[in-house]
Design a protein around this motif. Sequence first.
Motif, PDB file in Angstrom:
ATOM      1  N   VAL A 176      42.327  38.239  34.543  1.00  0.00           N
ATOM      2  CA  VAL A 176      41.193  37.518  35.672  1.00  0.00           C
ATOM      3  C   VAL A 176      40.197  38.472  35.655  1.00  0.00           C
ATOM      4  O   VAL A 176      40.528  39.445  36.414  1.00  0.00           O
ATOM      5  CB  VAL A 176      42.071  36.900  36.803  1.00  0.00           C
ATOM      6  N   LYS A 177      39.132  38.026  35.418  1.00  0.00           N
ATOM      7  CA  LYS A 177      37.839  39.144  35.416  1.00  0.00           C
ATOM      8  C   LYS A 177      37.549  39.804  36.453  1.00  0.00           C
ATOM      9  O   LYS A 177      37.085  40.693  36.596  1.00  0.00           O
ATOM     10  CB  LYS A 177      36.711  38.451  34.634  1.00  0.00           C
ATOM     11  N   TRP A 178      37.619  39.012  37.613  1.00  0.00           N
ATOM     12  CA  TRP A 178      37.124  39.626  38.809  1.00  0.00           C
ATOM     13  C   TRP A 178      37.986  40.387  39.786  1.00  0.00           C
ATOM     14  O   TRP A 178      37.448  40.838  40.692  1.00  0.00           O
ATOM     15  CB  TRP A 178      36.512  38.449  39.769  1.00  0.00           C
ATOM     16  N   THR A 179      39.234  40.784  39.275  1.00  0.00           N
ATOM     17  CA  THR A 179      40.251  41.585  39.784  1.00  0.00           C
ATOM     18  C   THR A 179      40.068  43.079  39.300  1.00  0.00           C
ATOM     19  O   THR A 179      39.532  43.343  38.663  1.00  0.00           O
ATOM     20  CB  THR A 179      41.464  40.860  39.413  1.00  0.00           C
ATOM     21  N   LYS A 180      40.423  43.936  40.470  1.00  0.00           N
ATOM     22  CA  LYS A 180      40.278  45.169  40.245  1.00  0.00           C
ATOM     23  C   LYS A 180      41.319  45.638  39.019  1.00  0.00           C
ATOM     24  O   LYS A 180      40.925  46.667  37.964  1.00  0.00           O
ATOM     25  CB  LYS A 180      40.860  45.798  41.534  1.00  0.00           C
ATOM     26  N   ALA A 181      42.481  44.899  38.838  1.00  0.00           N
ATOM     27  CA  ALA A 181      43.400  45.115  37.748  1.00  0.00           C
ATOM     28  C   ALA A 181      42.779  45.015  36.518  1.00  0.00           C
ATOM     29  O   ALA A 181      42.934  45.848  35.615  1.00  0.00           O
ATOM     30  CB  ALA A 181      44.599  44.421  37.863  1.00  0.00           C
ATOM     31  N   TYR A 182      41.758  44.023  36.350  1.00  0.00           N
ATOM     32  CA  TYR A 182      41.347  43.959  35.185  1.00  0.00           C
ATOM     33  C   TYR A 182      40.032  44.869  34.703  1.00  0.00           C
ATOM     34  O   TYR A 182      40.151  45.225  33.669  1.00  0.00           O
ATOM     35  CB  TYR A 182      40.631  42.310  35.011  1.00  0.00           C
ATOM     36  N   ARG A 183      39.296  45.131  35.824  1.00  0.00           N
ATOM     37  CA  ARG A 183      38.408  46.076  35.669  1.00  0.00           C
ATOM     38  C   ARG A 183      39.034  47.480  35.425  1.00  0.00           C
ATOM     39  O   ARG A 183      38.272  48.201  34.432  1.00  0.00           O
ATOM     40  CB  ARG A 183      37.622  45.986  36.881  1.00  0.00           C
TER      41      ARG A 183
END
Lengths: 169, 167
Positions: free
Chosen positions: B49-56
């Motif tokens: 999920v693009k807006w999470t810190k995990a993705y980033r």
Amino acid sequence: MAARFLSKSSSGSSLLGALGTSLVGVGSVARQTTSKLTYSDIFFQQQRTFVQMGTKLKVVDNSGAKRVMCIQALKSKKGAKLGDIIIGSVKEAQPRGKVKKGDVVYGVVVRAAMQRGRCDGSHVRFDDNAVVLVNKQGEPIGTRVFGPVPHELRKKKHVKILALAEHIA
Amino acid sequence: MRLEKCWFCSSTIYPGHGIQFVRNDAKIFRFCRSKCHKNFKMKRNPRKVKWTKAYRRLHGKDMTQDSTFEFERKRNRPQRYDRINTEKVLQAIPKISKVKATREKAHITKRLSVGKINRKKGDRRELEQSISLVKAPSVLKEDATLTLPKQKVTVSYAQTENTPMEE
């Protein structure tokens, strides 16, 4: 007011004839992994309510009972929350146990799907509705308790259950 | 009082916010707001999920390894209250967060600077090739100030040798 609670009943529990109408619980639909919130997504975002007459609860001690149906929530007109005591009827029991099917027992709700507010402002909610059978004095009938229990029980003076618990949430 | 991290988006959960979900295997999931809670109920993977810190962090959009993260590690050992220590920590916290913020910003500008250079190159190429859409070539020939100065591009001889002969 009763009708309102009928409409908000969690799936899996069917409210009995005493209340008149029967409602088809909105069951959980297969979960989708699309990014848009579709029509079916709204159906499995359930509105959780109190443990009330007719609610089936899992028994998480070794007293012999497996499932208990709530027939009365003590101390509240709306229903029982996490940590409250209920009167239940044993619907399913293990063959050799301290309680048999059809017994009327007291139980303490140790896990509730409805969130309960804590004094620091946070809310807790568990995965299912579970109960530990107790006697009239509040002491547990069984000798073991399975699964996590909340520390709300300490305030309600169910210290023995906390002592038997394997994990305190 | 303890500031927790949201399981889904990794933002800090301040007291009085969010819901804690306890699964039957006694694993506790904390959510900062109902958005994260609902996404969890939909069984979404935060790494996708693009807006999470995990993705980033996973996709290199945000800084992953830095010495400033060492200060925020969770330490389960309770510390005896030491007044001087506490004062020092309270003074250090804003400094550390400032350093961390500047480093994160630098990481992002560095990541975006490549795109900036490429965009400029593309603009220059477009200007050289398609200027005839804007101005007639005869006008450009008359006035020298309207064309871009020619850039010298060094070409290695090895490249020209490898190009196949045109039939």
